[in-house]
Design an enzyme around this catalytic site. Sequence first.
Site, PDB file in Angstrom:
ATOM      1  N   ASP A  91      -3.439  -4.267   6.193  1.00 27.73           N
ATOM      2  CA  ASP A  91      -3.062  -3.311   5.147  1.00 27.73           C
ATOM      3  C   ASP A  91      -2.031  -2.308   5.667  1.00 27.73           C
ATOM      4  O   ASP A  91      -1.711  -1.339   4.998  1.00 27.73           O
ATOM      5  CB  ASP A  91      -4.287  -2.611   4.563  1.00 27.73           C
ATOM      6  CG  ASP A  91      -5.040  -1.755   5.572  1.00 27.73           C
ATOM      7  OD1 ASP A  91      -4.561  -1.570   6.714  1.00 27.73           O
ATOM      8  OD2 ASP A  91      -6.132  -1.273   5.223  1.00 27.73           O
ATOM      9  N   ASP A 111     -12.241  -2.217   8.012  1.00 25.71           N
ATOM     10  CA  ASP A 111     -12.217  -0.764   7.883  1.00 25.71           C
ATOM     11  C   ASP A 111     -13.517  -0.159   8.412  1.00 25.71           C
ATOM     12  O   ASP A 111     -13.496   0.837   9.135  1.00 25.71           O
ATOM     13  CB  ASP A 111     -11.986  -0.364   6.425  1.00 25.71           C
ATOM     14  CG  ASP A 111     -11.932   1.141   6.258  1.00 25.71           C
ATOM     15  OD1 ASP A 111     -10.976   1.756   6.773  1.00 25.71           O
ATOM     16  OD2 ASP A 111     -12.851   1.710   5.631  1.00 25.71           O
ATOM     17  N   HIS A 124      -8.546  -0.658   1.178  1.00 26.48           N
ATOM     18  CA  HIS A 124      -9.603  -0.001   0.399  1.00 26.48           C
ATOM     19  C   HIS A 124      -9.660  -0.544  -1.027  1.00 26.48           C
ATOM     20  O   HIS A 124      -9.846   0.197  -1.987  1.00 26.48           O
ATOM     21  CB  HIS A 124      -9.412   1.516   0.401  1.00 26.48           C
ATOM     22  CG  HIS A 124      -9.236   2.065   1.779  1.00 26.48           C
ATOM     23  ND1 HIS A 124     -10.267   2.241   2.657  1.00 26.48           N
ATOM     24  CD2 HIS A 124      -8.113   2.446   2.444  1.00 26.48           C
ATOM     25  CE1 HIS A 124      -9.805   2.718   3.797  1.00 26.48           C
ATOM     26  NE2 HIS A 124      -8.511   2.850   3.698  1.00 26.48           N
ATOM     27  N   GLU A 135      -3.695   0.285  14.113  1.00 28.63           N
ATOM     28  CA  GLU A 135      -3.352  -0.871  13.273  1.00 28.63           C
ATOM     29  C   GLU A 135      -2.745  -1.984  14.130  1.00 28.63           C
ATOM     30  O   GLU A 135      -3.101  -3.150  13.996  1.00 28.63           O
ATOM     31  CB  GLU A 135      -2.352  -0.460  12.179  1.00 28.63           C
ATOM     32  CG  GLU A 135      -2.886   0.510  11.150  1.00 28.63           C
ATOM     33  CD  GLU A 135      -3.764  -0.119  10.078  1.00 28.63           C
ATOM     34  OE1 GLU A 135      -4.055  -1.331  10.136  1.00 28.63           O
ATOM     35  OE2 GLU A 135      -4.177   0.632   9.171  1.00 28.63           O
ATOM     36  N   ASP A 178      -7.625  -3.993  10.876  1.00 30.17           N
ATOM     37  CA  ASP A 178      -7.463  -2.645  10.333  1.00 30.17           C
ATOM     38  C   ASP A 178      -7.568  -1.643  11.470  1.00 30.17           C
ATOM     39  O   ASP A 178      -8.224  -1.898  12.480  1.00 30.17           O
ATOM     40  CB  ASP A 178      -8.516  -2.340   9.270  1.00 30.17           C
ATOM     41  CG  ASP A 178      -8.154  -1.134   8.407  1.00 30.17           C
ATOM     42  OD1 ASP A 178      -6.959  -0.760   8.359  1.00 30.17           O
ATOM     43  OD2 ASP A 178      -9.056  -0.557   7.777  1.00 30.17           O
ATOM     44  N   GLY A 179      -6.905  -0.520  11.302  1.00 24.38           N
ATOM     45  CA  GLY A 179      -6.965   0.569  12.259  1.00 24.38           C
ATOM     46  C   GLY A 179      -7.317   1.849  11.551  1.00 24.38           C
ATOM     47  O   GLY A 179      -7.106   1.992  10.347  1.00 24.38           O
TER      48      GLY A 179
END
Length: 156
Positions: A73, A134, A124, A50, A12-13
Amino acid sequence: MTNNKELIVYTDGSSRGNPGPGGYGAILMYGGKSKELSAGYRRTTNNRMELLAVIAALEALNRESLTITIYSDSQYVVKAVKEGWLKKWIATNFSGGKKNKDLWLRYHALSQKHNIRFVWVKGHAENVYNNRCDVLATTAADGKHLLIDQGYEAEG
């Protein structure tokens, strides 16, 4: 690591503002063991973070020819690879103002060493590993002693 097992990677970024301070998080899972990676940058974009999460995970490997599933994501990252956008960008030398050439070329070189499959996951949501990434990414973005995203700042 042996080649008959699959490496699972979640990434995740995050960017606080776009552009703004940013960070990435990655979790590598193999053979019952896991490793977390993260770093923060003083000025960058969400898409760069990301993608950098994926790159950092691949750069952490000490073997080649692995079977890897990367869960992200980021539609930007997943579609660029799965739908062939990256191949077109490379073929046209990123013409038309395509961004993040430095990172995409870095990813492409790394990807040639492994058998990589991307899976998009809803961000999320209920995925514990995506949620942990995250937290890693946002914590890194909010940290002190942030790194310089050379590729981004050189463009700016």
